[in-house]
Design a protein around this motif. Structure first.
Motif, PDB file in Angstrom:
ATOM      1  N   THR A   1       2.326   8.095   5.607  1.00  0.00           N
ATOM      2  CA  THR A   1       3.761   8.062   5.339  1.00  0.00           C
ATOM      3  C   THR A   1       4.398   9.418   5.606  1.00  0.00           C
ATOM      4  O   THR A   1       5.525   9.512   6.094  1.00  0.00           O
ATOM      5  CB  THR A   1       4.022   7.650   3.877  1.00  0.00           C
ATOM      6  OG1 THR A   1       3.413   6.377   3.644  1.00  0.00           O
ATOM      7  CG2 THR A   1       5.508   7.553   3.591  1.00  0.00           C
TER       8      THR A   1
ATOM      9  N   THR B   1      -6.744   1.205  -1.470  1.00  0.00           N
ATOM     10  CA  THR B   1      -5.659   2.176  -1.620  1.00  0.00           C
ATOM     11  C   THR B   1      -5.385   2.468  -3.086  1.00  0.00           C
ATOM     12  O   THR B   1      -5.116   3.617  -3.477  1.00  0.00           O
ATOM     13  CB  THR B   1      -4.383   1.651  -0.941  1.00  0.00           C
ATOM     14  OG1 THR B   1      -4.595   1.582   0.461  1.00  0.00           O
ATOM     15  CG2 THR B   1      -3.194   2.558  -1.218  1.00  0.00           C
TER      16      THR B   1
ATOM     17  N   GLU C   1      -2.774   6.132   3.302  1.00  0.00           N
ATOM     18  CA  GLU C   1      -1.401   5.646   3.200  1.00  0.00           C
ATOM     19  C   GLU C   1      -0.411   6.770   2.903  1.00  0.00           C
ATOM     20  O   GLU C   1       0.635   6.861   3.547  1.00  0.00           O
ATOM     21  CB  GLU C   1      -1.307   4.566   2.111  1.00  0.00           C
ATOM     22  CG  GLU C   1      -2.218   3.372   2.346  1.00  0.00           C
ATOM     23  CD  GLU C   1      -1.939   2.665   3.661  1.00  0.00           C
ATOM     24  OE1 GLU C   1      -0.784   2.684   4.129  1.00  0.00           O
ATOM     25  OE2 GLU C   1      -2.887   2.107   4.238  1.00  0.00           O
TER      26      GLU C   1
ATOM     27  N   SER D   1       1.068   4.101  -3.021  1.00  0.00           N
ATOM     28  CA  SER D   1       0.615   5.462  -2.744  1.00  0.00           C
ATOM     29  C   SER D   1       1.703   6.500  -2.993  1.00  0.00           C
ATOM     30  O   SER D   1       1.405   7.670  -3.247  1.00  0.00           O
ATOM     31  CB  SER D   1       0.119   5.575  -1.295  1.00  0.00           C
ATOM     32  OG  SER D   1       1.188   5.423  -0.374  1.00  0.00           O
TER      33      SER D   1
ATOM     34  N   ARG E   1       0.827  -1.208   0.000  1.00  0.00           N
ATOM     35  CA  ARG E   1       0.000   0.000   0.000  1.00  0.00           C
ATOM     36  C   ARG E   1       0.860   1.256   0.000  1.00  0.00           C
ATOM     37  O   ARG E   1       0.608   2.203  -0.750  1.00  0.00           O
ATOM     38  CB  ARG E   1      -0.936   0.000   1.208  1.00  0.00           C
ATOM     39  CG  ARG E   1      -2.017  -1.068   1.164  1.00  0.00           C
ATOM     40  CD  ARG E   1      -3.119  -0.762   2.181  1.00  0.00           C
ATOM     41  NE  ARG E   1      -2.598  -0.667   3.538  1.00  0.00           N
ATOM     42  CZ  ARG E   1      -2.534  -1.694   4.397  1.00  0.00           C
ATOM     43  NH1 ARG E   1      -2.948  -2.898   4.008  1.00  0.00           N
ATOM     44  NH2 ARG E   1      -2.062  -1.524   5.608  1.00  0.00           N
ATOM     45  N   ARG E   2       1.884   1.272   0.855  1.00  0.00           N
ATOM     46  CA  ARG E   2       2.733   2.463   0.936  1.00  0.00           C
ATOM     47  C   ARG E   2       3.516   2.676  -0.358  1.00  0.00           C
ATOM     48  O   ARG E   2       3.695   3.810  -0.802  1.00  0.00           O
ATOM     49  CB  ARG E   2       3.679   2.335   2.136  1.00  0.00           C
ATOM     50  CG  ARG E   2       2.965   2.405   3.500  1.00  0.00           C
ATOM     51  CD  ARG E   2       2.290   3.752   3.681  1.00  0.00           C
ATOM     52  NE  ARG E   2       1.318   3.762   4.737  1.00  0.00           N
ATOM     53  CZ  ARG E   2       1.518   4.283   5.961  1.00  0.00           C
ATOM     54  NH1 ARG E   2       2.697   4.805   6.259  1.00  0.00           N
ATOM     55  NH2 ARG E   2       0.560   4.288   6.855  1.00  0.00           N
TER      56      ARG E   2
END
Length: 511
Positions: free
Chosen positions: A504, A442, A500, A314, A310-311
């Motif tokens: 971050t 996401t 996300e 994104s 997900r990170r």
């Protein structure tokens, strides 16, 4: 400390902070080279020689060895920390001996070729520069091994910031070499000195980390044999990529004498967000994923993997779209001065736009390969890598040798290859670990927020100057759409509930 989403993110941020310093100085290094030497054939020869001299880095440094080291080291440390420390020391000795032998043979081969061969002046200079740069691969590979150890110890800042010292040494070397009669040869010596300093910075903490355990007897001998199978499979997989990386600048040189320089400068900018975000997450995720497998905790493994996916998505999707839309202005701001002509800016920007398409698949490939390695599965990533490399070489051969395409075609080969590799690794992993429900929201929210931000920045009333050489105008051409893109992205992400990206960046809110 128990591995969790927060610990992976904290490790990635430490990786990011060190890498940011390294990449900023690296950007300064590339800007200085572009301003001082432009995109001339002599610079292109130096860049080709550097890439050829660093082929072993991917095999026995930061590539196959690094990915094989973490699972083996974590497995041994779970049994006995002293055994793991002795394993690291034995591996360092064996690797040093192997590298010294390879360097000796390479130098003999290069000197023999120079002595007996009848080469053109350009090819002769390329061989001389390669001979000068080859000793640096010893320091590079040992640095990669030390970095792997420190990452397993949850120490990410030191190995990620060490390349900044190399960049500083290179910038000093450029300032001195620019006034000499043989600038590229002198710069090669500074390059080797910078690589040695990069290695020494990681050597001290690596010694400190293992010294307490080295005083204890090891419970087992011959642990290096445990590394042979994963390392061998990793070398086969990465070896194909190394071959492709070696052929890319050669294809580029055939397509255009300045082609390697265009690709190099574009690739350096593409690798900036990739190293800061994509590889930071992949590097931070590998040791925790290995520990989850060692603990037989499938739920934690899937949770960490889904979080990292997900990170990565994104962050990479917005950066990809921004680089595609504003590559000319970005290249002009970075390199558009001195001996770097407007024509070189246009060629490099075209390469960067295609390289930008490889951002997401390359970042995902690094993460997915780590997920496979953590399971002790090295054969499947090897096959994926070899298939993608074969596609890249076939593409370049047809495009450059048959259709006489320019350097942009080589950038396309990189993007296609990265996409094939990513898809190959992703589909069977999703069959093993159904992560769609954890990742799909996401993907949709990030795509929506990024589209809104891109349209807002692209249709601003501000009209970018046409490859102006004034720094203020160059800066505004990037800063104004960049600010509009960033602010709109944050606002759209918040409205779309895209946690996300905001998470971050450390932005907390309630939906």
């Amino acid at each position: 400390m128990e591995d969790s989403h927060g610990s992976v993110l904290a490790s990635a941020r430490r990786f990011f902070s060190g890498t940011l310093l390294s990449r900023i100085t690296g950007l300064g290094r590339d800007m200085a080279m572009a301003a001082a030497f432009g995109s001339s054939s002599s610079v292109a020869a130096f860049l080709v020689a550097f890439r050829l001299s660093q082929l072993l880095r991917r095999l026995l440094g930061e590539g196959a060895l690094q990915t094989a080291f973490a699972p083996c080291f974590e497995s041994l440390r779970a049994e006995d920390p002293a055994r793991a420390a002795h394993f690291f020391r034995a591996l360092t000795r064996s690797l040093s001996g192997l590298l010294l032998l390879i360097i000796f043979l390479a130098e003999i081969g290069l000197l023999t070729a120079l002595w007996r061969g009848h080469w053109s002046s350009g090819t002769r200079e390329l061989l001389i520069l390669t001979a000068l740069l080859v000793p640096g691969c010893l320091c590079t590979c040992l640095y990669g091994l030390n970095a792997s150890l420190l990452q397993c110890e949850r120490r990410y800042f030191t190995p990620s910031v060490a390349p900044a010292l190399f960049n500083i040494v290179m910038m000093v070397g450029m300032a001195i070499a620019a006034t000499s009669s043989g600038p590229m040869r002198l710069l090669s010596l500074f390059c080797v000195a910078g690589l040695a300093l990069e290695w020494l910075v990681t050597l001290i903490p690596a010694i400190r980390s293992t010294r307490p355990h080295l005083s204890l007897p090891s419970t087992s001998k011959g642990d290096l044999r445990r590394l042979l199978k994963p390392l061998g499979l990793g070398i086969l997989g990465v070896g194909g990529s190394v071959l492709s990386n070696a052929l890319d600048p050669l294809f580029a040189r055939i397509a255009d004498p300045s082609g390697p320089a265009y690709l190099w400068y574009a690739l350096r900018l593409q690798q900036l967000p990739l190293a800061l975000f994509g590889l930071a997450i992949a590097g931070a995720a590998l040791p925790p994923l290995c520990r989850a497998i060692q603990d037989r905790d499938s739920a934690r493994y899937q949770s960490l993997l889904a979080f990292a996916l997900r990170r990565t998505w994104s962050l990479m999707v917005p950066l990809t779209l921004f680089l595609i839309l504003f590559a000319p202005a970005t290249i002009n701001l970075t390199y558009g001065r001195g001996d770097f002509s407007p024509a070189a800016v246009s060629q490099t920007a075209a390469c960067l736009q295609i390289y930008a398409l490889a951002l997401l698949p390359t970042a995902l490939t690094s993460l997915l390969a780590s997920a496979w390695y953590a399971q002790g599965q090295f054969r499947f990533p090897m096959l994926a890598s070899l298939t993608s490399v074969a596609a890249s070489i076939l593409w370049n051969s047809l495009a450059v040798l048959l259709f006489h395409a320019g350097p942009v075609a080589i950038a396309w080969a990189t993007t296609v290859s990265a996409t094939i590799n990513c898809i190959w690794l992703l589909i069977p992993l999703l069959r093993q670990h159904p992560l769609t429900q954890a990742v799909w929201p996401t993907i949709l929210r990030s795509a929506l927020a990024t589209t809104i931000a891109a349209l807002t920045a692209y249709y601003l009333p501000w009209q970018a100057s046409t490859l102006t050489r004034g720094f203020v105008s160059q800066l505004l051409d990037v800063a104004i759409p960049g600010l509009a893109f960033g602010l709109t992205l944050l606002l759209a992400s918040r409205l779309a509930g895209e946690r996300e990206l905001l998470g971050t960046l450390g932005i907390k809110y309630k939906i």
